[in-house]
Write an enzyme that holds these catalytic residues in place. Structure first.
Site, PDB file in Angstrom:
ATOM      1  N   ASN A   9       0.869  -1.178   0.000  1.00  0.00           N
ATOM      2  CA  ASN A   9       0.000   0.000   0.000  1.00  0.00           C
ATOM      3  C   ASN A   9       0.905   1.226   0.000  1.00  0.00           C
ATOM      4  OD1 ASN A   9      -1.803   2.037   0.452  1.00  0.00           O
ATOM      5  ND2 ASN A   9      -2.382   1.391   2.532  1.00  0.00           N
ATOM      6  N   LYS A  11       0.107   4.203  -0.349  1.00  0.00           N
ATOM      7  CA  LYS A  11      -0.579   5.385   0.200  1.00  0.00           C
ATOM      8  C   LYS A  11      -0.350   6.600  -0.724  1.00  0.00           C
ATOM      9  CE  LYS A  11      -0.146   3.358   4.715  1.00  0.00           C
ATOM     10  NZ  LYS A  11      -0.266   3.516   6.152  1.00  0.00           N
ATOM     11  N   HIS A  97      -9.646   0.738   4.491  1.00  0.00           N
ATOM     12  CA  HIS A  97      -8.413   0.991   5.243  1.00  0.00           C
ATOM     13  C   HIS A  97      -8.743   1.925   6.413  1.00  0.00           C
ATOM     14  CE1 HIS A  97      -4.391   2.333   6.296  1.00  0.00           C
ATOM     15  NE2 HIS A  97      -3.939   1.268   5.647  1.00  0.00           N
ATOM     16  N   GLU A  99      -7.232   4.358   7.612  1.00  0.00           N
ATOM     17  CA  GLU A  99      -7.041   5.789   7.341  1.00  0.00           C
ATOM     18  C   GLU A  99      -8.250   6.368   6.617  1.00  0.00           C
ATOM     19  OE1 GLU A  99      -3.222   5.406   5.413  1.00  0.00           O
ATOM     20  OE2 GLU A  99      -2.332   4.845   7.337  1.00  0.00           O
ATOM     21  N   GLU A 169      -5.683  -5.363  10.160  1.00  0.00           N
ATOM     22  CA  GLU A 169      -4.685  -4.328  10.439  1.00  0.00           C
ATOM     23  C   GLU A 169      -5.004  -3.652  11.762  1.00  0.00           C
ATOM     24  OE1 GLU A 169      -2.665  -2.956   6.595  1.00  0.00           O
ATOM     25  OE2 GLU A 169      -4.433  -1.723   6.865  1.00  0.00           O
ATOM     26  N   GLY A 175       1.943   2.009  10.776  1.00  0.00           N
ATOM     27  CA  GLY A 175       2.845   3.155  10.666  1.00  0.00           C
ATOM     28  C   GLY A 175       3.483   3.569  11.981  1.00  0.00           C
ATOM     29  N   SER A 215       3.110  -2.383  10.397  1.00  0.00           N
ATOM     30  CA  SER A 215       4.553  -2.388  10.635  1.00  0.00           C
ATOM     31  C   SER A 215       5.200  -3.742  10.332  1.00  0.00           C
ATOM     32  CB  SER A 215       4.870  -1.929  12.064  1.00  0.00           C
ATOM     33  OG  SER A 215       4.394  -0.606  12.259  1.00  0.00           O
TER      34      SER A 215
HETATM   35  C1  PEP Z   1      -1.009  -0.023   6.026  1.00  0.00           C
HETATM   36  O1  PEP Z   1      -1.249   1.178   6.124  1.00  0.00           O
HETATM   37  O2  PEP Z   1      -1.755  -0.749   5.365  1.00  0.00           O
HETATM   38  C2  PEP Z   1       0.158  -0.537   6.743  1.00  0.00           C
HETATM   39  C3  PEP Z   1       0.197  -1.793   7.041  1.00  0.00           C
HETATM   40  O3  PEP Z   1       1.135   0.376   7.031  1.00  0.00           O
HETATM   41  P1  PEP Z   1       2.576   0.087   7.744  1.00  0.00           P
HETATM   42  O4  PEP Z   1       3.103  -1.195   7.135  1.00  0.00           O
HETATM   43  O5  PEP Z   1       3.396   1.260   7.384  1.00  0.00           O
HETATM   44  O6  PEP Z   1       2.307  -0.056   9.191  1.00  0.00           O
END
Ligand code: PEP
Length: 252
Positions: A9, A11, A97, A99, A169, A175, A215
């Protein structure tokens, strides 16, 4: 046998030239290094979808969007429809997601429509679910995640449901550099699979890929992907570096 999937992703990152370089690197490295039973998907900003899709055309790497609108077409300034994605040959879309749920107020009900319109256009939803830290601390994380799945997916026929990929997630891990432990990931993935089985039966539940996101990096992917109910990852930050993304894909 469930599909192993590693989806990046990106973003809202990368200008055109960098997006093309990253995609080319991933395509080349994937061909040389990643086992053919691992599906790689690059979910790029909408403006790069066509260019990245062309770069990935003759490879096993697929391309996905990060969102689509819930309606087929119309007066929705600034939005992109599932049929526009399908028209470009895009096969996947991230939906729900955290976000988008937080900053764009996407609800489970709106996501139901987005799931429907994606499937209608032949696009596989990578459907995200996950709890906040306070919800986990209160012990309501299982119920919260199950409710997200019930309200946005459980209206689907078995045939359509089997096309969906789920990404768990935990919001506190996205993040932040904090990863769910492999025990926490496995516990939730198992709970999700049991929930899917309660609606669609065990064999359907066993066929659905459930990805972990939050992460995930080359140094923790192996332990996470070794969990019996973790079928891969949705990768944010680490998908912006081809070496890291490919190393994650080699972690099964
Ligand atoms: C995401 O936003 O889908 C995600 C998993 O981000 P990160 O790997 O940066 O935590």
């Amino acid at each position: 046998m469930r599909k192993k999937i590693v989806a990046g992703n990106w973003k809202m990152n990368k200008l055109q030239a960098d997006a093309k370089s990253l995609a080319s690197e991933v395509v080349n490295m994937a061909g040389a290094e990643v086992s053919s039973d691992v599906k790689l998907i690059l979910c790029t900003p909408a403006i790069h979808l066509d260019a990245v899709n062309k770069l990935a055309e003759s490879s096993a790497v697929s391309v996905g969007a990060q969102n689509c609108h819930s309606k087929e077409s119309g007066a929705y300034t600034g939005e992109i429809s599932a049929s526009m994605l399908a028209d470009l040959g895009i096969g996947y879309v991230i939906l729900g997601h955290s976000e988008r749920r937080e900053y764009f107020h996407e609800t489970n009900a709106e996501l139901t429509e987005k799931v429907n319109i994606s499937l209608k256009n032949g696009i596989t939803p990578l459907f995200c679910c996950g709890e906040t830290l306070p919800q986990r601390e209160k012990g309501i994380h299982f119920d919260f995640v199950k409710q997200q799945l019930t309200e946005s997916l459980f209206h689907l026929s078995e045939e359509d449901f089997k096309k969906v990929v789920i990404a768990y997630e935990p919001i506190w891990a996205i993040g932040t550099g904090v990863t769910a432990s492999s025990a926490q990931a496995q516990e939730m993935h198992k709970e999700i699979r049991n929930h899917l089985a309660s609606k669609y039966g065990q064999s359907v539940a066993d066929s659905i890929s459930i990805l972990y996101g939050g992460s995930c990096k080359p140094d923790n992917a192996q332990e996470l992907f070794a969990c019996p109910d973790v079928d891969g990852g949705l990768i944010g930050g680490a998908s912006l570096k081809s070496r890291d993304f490919i190393d994650i894909a080699k972690s099964f």
